[in-house]
Design an enzyme around this catalytic site. Structure first.
Site, PDB file in Angstrom:
ATOM      1  N   THR A   1       0.831  -1.201   0.000  1.00  0.00           N
ATOM      2  CA  THR A   1       0.000   0.000   0.000  1.00  0.00           C
ATOM      3  C   THR A   1       0.865   1.250   0.000  1.00  0.00           C
ATOM      4  O   THR A   1       1.767   1.400   0.833  1.00  0.00           O
ATOM      5  CB  THR A   1      -0.920   0.017   1.233  1.00  0.00           C
ATOM      6  OG1 THR A   1      -1.718  -1.161   1.221  1.00  0.00           O
ATOM      7  CG2 THR A   1      -1.821   1.237   1.216  1.00  0.00           C
TER       8      THR A   1
ATOM      9  N   CYS B   1      -2.853  -1.723   8.196  1.00  0.00           N
ATOM     10  CA  CYS B   1      -3.529  -1.074   7.060  1.00  0.00           C
ATOM     11  C   CYS B   1      -4.303   0.172   7.475  1.00  0.00           C
ATOM     12  O   CYS B   1      -3.879   1.290   7.222  1.00  0.00           O
ATOM     13  CB  CYS B   1      -4.476  -2.071   6.384  1.00  0.00           C
ATOM     14  SG  CYS B   1      -3.631  -3.356   5.451  1.00  0.00           S
TER      15      CYS B   1
END
Length: 429
Positions: free
Chosen positions: A126, A266
């Site tokens: 990410t 995350c």
């Protein structure tokens, strides 16, 4: 390059990389690469401490066959024959919540050193929009001496692994794909289609795919921040937040978010990546950072509420005893990365409170190394020995605990995850 000629290297064998490597190994020869020697030895013994891959499945792909198998290694020479490199290393933040791209740079250097003409490098980590092409590709070019989109190509396909989720596994989650040219985008999409039964979505560009990933978790972060703020307000109004959410949830388009701690690798990290890129462009993202501040402050808020309850009940604060149930960042998962339970623990320690932490899922050595906390081995003979019990993580093992048996007569139970009936607890988030 034809799909059937693919030899795939997965760089980074953590919660994202290992399940992906195992899935690809059912159809292609795969090299799983990781710099952690202990991790390599563990996997070669058929052990996965993350519990993301079934033991029998892992052993079956490690044995392999003539056409497809998984070779896990820390030797860079094992990567030389690969022609597709998928990078799945962590993208953390530092102590100041600034994105740390060091693992991504290091992985790019490793791949760059073995990169050949017509190879493809796909990133799954990410990042904020632009990292693949503006940060990683230049490293690949510099180390390899090859030219981007002439000699080698790149793509981005954001990971969507949900640690501990045995239903939404890697092949059952729709995959976003992208490539640096239309032809490569199509090839990458077909590659993932060959293992993802849920299907794929081909984004119009690498930057679009990067942006899609980072807003998925930012959106969830903001929604949870909203209900966390509601929880604080309803507490002041002496209203049960869960009763309110149950009533509001009867409307067909009400979003069913619940208050809680927002940690992990995350949701608790990704918004900072998007915020940094916005700030670099001269825009201050108000909602994104406000949501992060609120969620980051929930640990200290809960600790203060516990102290207030203890005082109201006449319990001592200094040298009081507290039991924390759970330290992983989510239920039924051993992942302790960026757990926000530690914020509660640290805040309570400021009051000189003695704290025991019990978690049947977490690795004792990892918790000691990361947080300096020695987990207790079990709850045997702990009845009526605590001033406070905090249910921090809703592990399956906790659901049937006789929770009040662990607190003293005047003790309190604080249920962060709303696991127990409200008549059994003194407070819940």
């Amino acid at each position: 390059m034809l799909l059937q000629n693919s030899k795939i290297a997965i760089i980074g064998l953590g919660y994202v990389g290992l399940p992906l490597a195992v899935e690809f190994a059912k159809k292609y020869p795969v090299v799983g690469f990781d710099i952690n020697e202990r991790r390599i030895k563990e996997l070669n013994s058929g052990i996965d401490h993350t519990l993301e891959v079934d033991v029998d499945l892992l052993k079956s792909v490690l044995k392999g066959n003539a056409e497809a198998k998984l070779n896990v290694s820390k030797q860079k020479n094992d990567l030389i024959d690969c022609n597709v490199f998928i990078i799945t290393v962590p993208t953390p933040t530092d102590k100041n919540n600034h994105p740390d791209l060091t693992p991504l740079y290091k992985a790019s250097e490793t791949v760059g050193s073995v990169l050949k003409k017509n190879d493809i490098v796909i990133y799954e980590s990410t990042v904020y929009p632009g990292v693949t092409e503006d940060e990683c590709v230049p490293v690949l070019e510099k180390i390899s001496g090859l030219k981007f989109n002439v000699d080698f190509f790149a793509g981005y396909s954001p990971e969507r692994i949900n640690p501990g989720d045995k239903e939404h596994t890697v092949s059952k989650i729709l995959k976003v794909t992208s490539g640096s040219t239309p032809e490569i985008a199509e090839l990458i999409d077909q590659l993932y289609q060959s293992i993802i039964i849920a299907g794929t979505f081909k984004a119009s560009s690498i930057k679009v795919a990067e942006a899609a990933k980072v807003i998925e978790n930012s959106q969830r972060d903001i929604n949870i921040a909203f209900v966390n703020e509601l929880s604080k307000i309803f507490h002041l109004l002496n209203i049960d937040t869960n009763d309110v959410l149950a009533a509001a949830g009867t409307k067909w388009n009400f979003l069913p978010f619940k208050p809680g701690l927002v940690g992990g690798h995350c949701i608790g990290v990704d918004p900072y990546y998007l915020a940094l890129k916005a700030q670099q462009l001269g825009y201050h993202p108000e909602i994104i950072l406000a949501g992060r501040r609120l969620n980051d402050g929930m640990g200290s808020y809960i600790a203060n509420e516990i102290v207030k309850l203890l005082i109201k009940k006449g319990n001592k604060i200094k040298e009081g005893k507290v039991l924390i149930l759970g330290i992983s960042f989510k239920e039924n998962c051993p992942d302790i990365r960026n757990t926000k339970v530690i914020d509660i623990i640290n805040a309570l320690k400021d009051y000189d409170i003695h704290i025991d932490v019990y978690d049947p899922w977490a690795n004792h050595d990892e918790v000691l190394h990361e947080y300096g906390i020695k987990l207790i081995d079990n709850l045997a003979k702990k009845q009526a020995s605590y001033d406070t019990v905090v249910l921090a993580v809703a592990h399956e093992e906790f659901k049937h605990l006789a929770i009040r048996e662990f607190v003293k007569e005047n003790g309190i139970v604080y249920d962060i995850k709303n696991l127990f009936h409200k008549t059994l607890v003194d407070a819940r988030l």
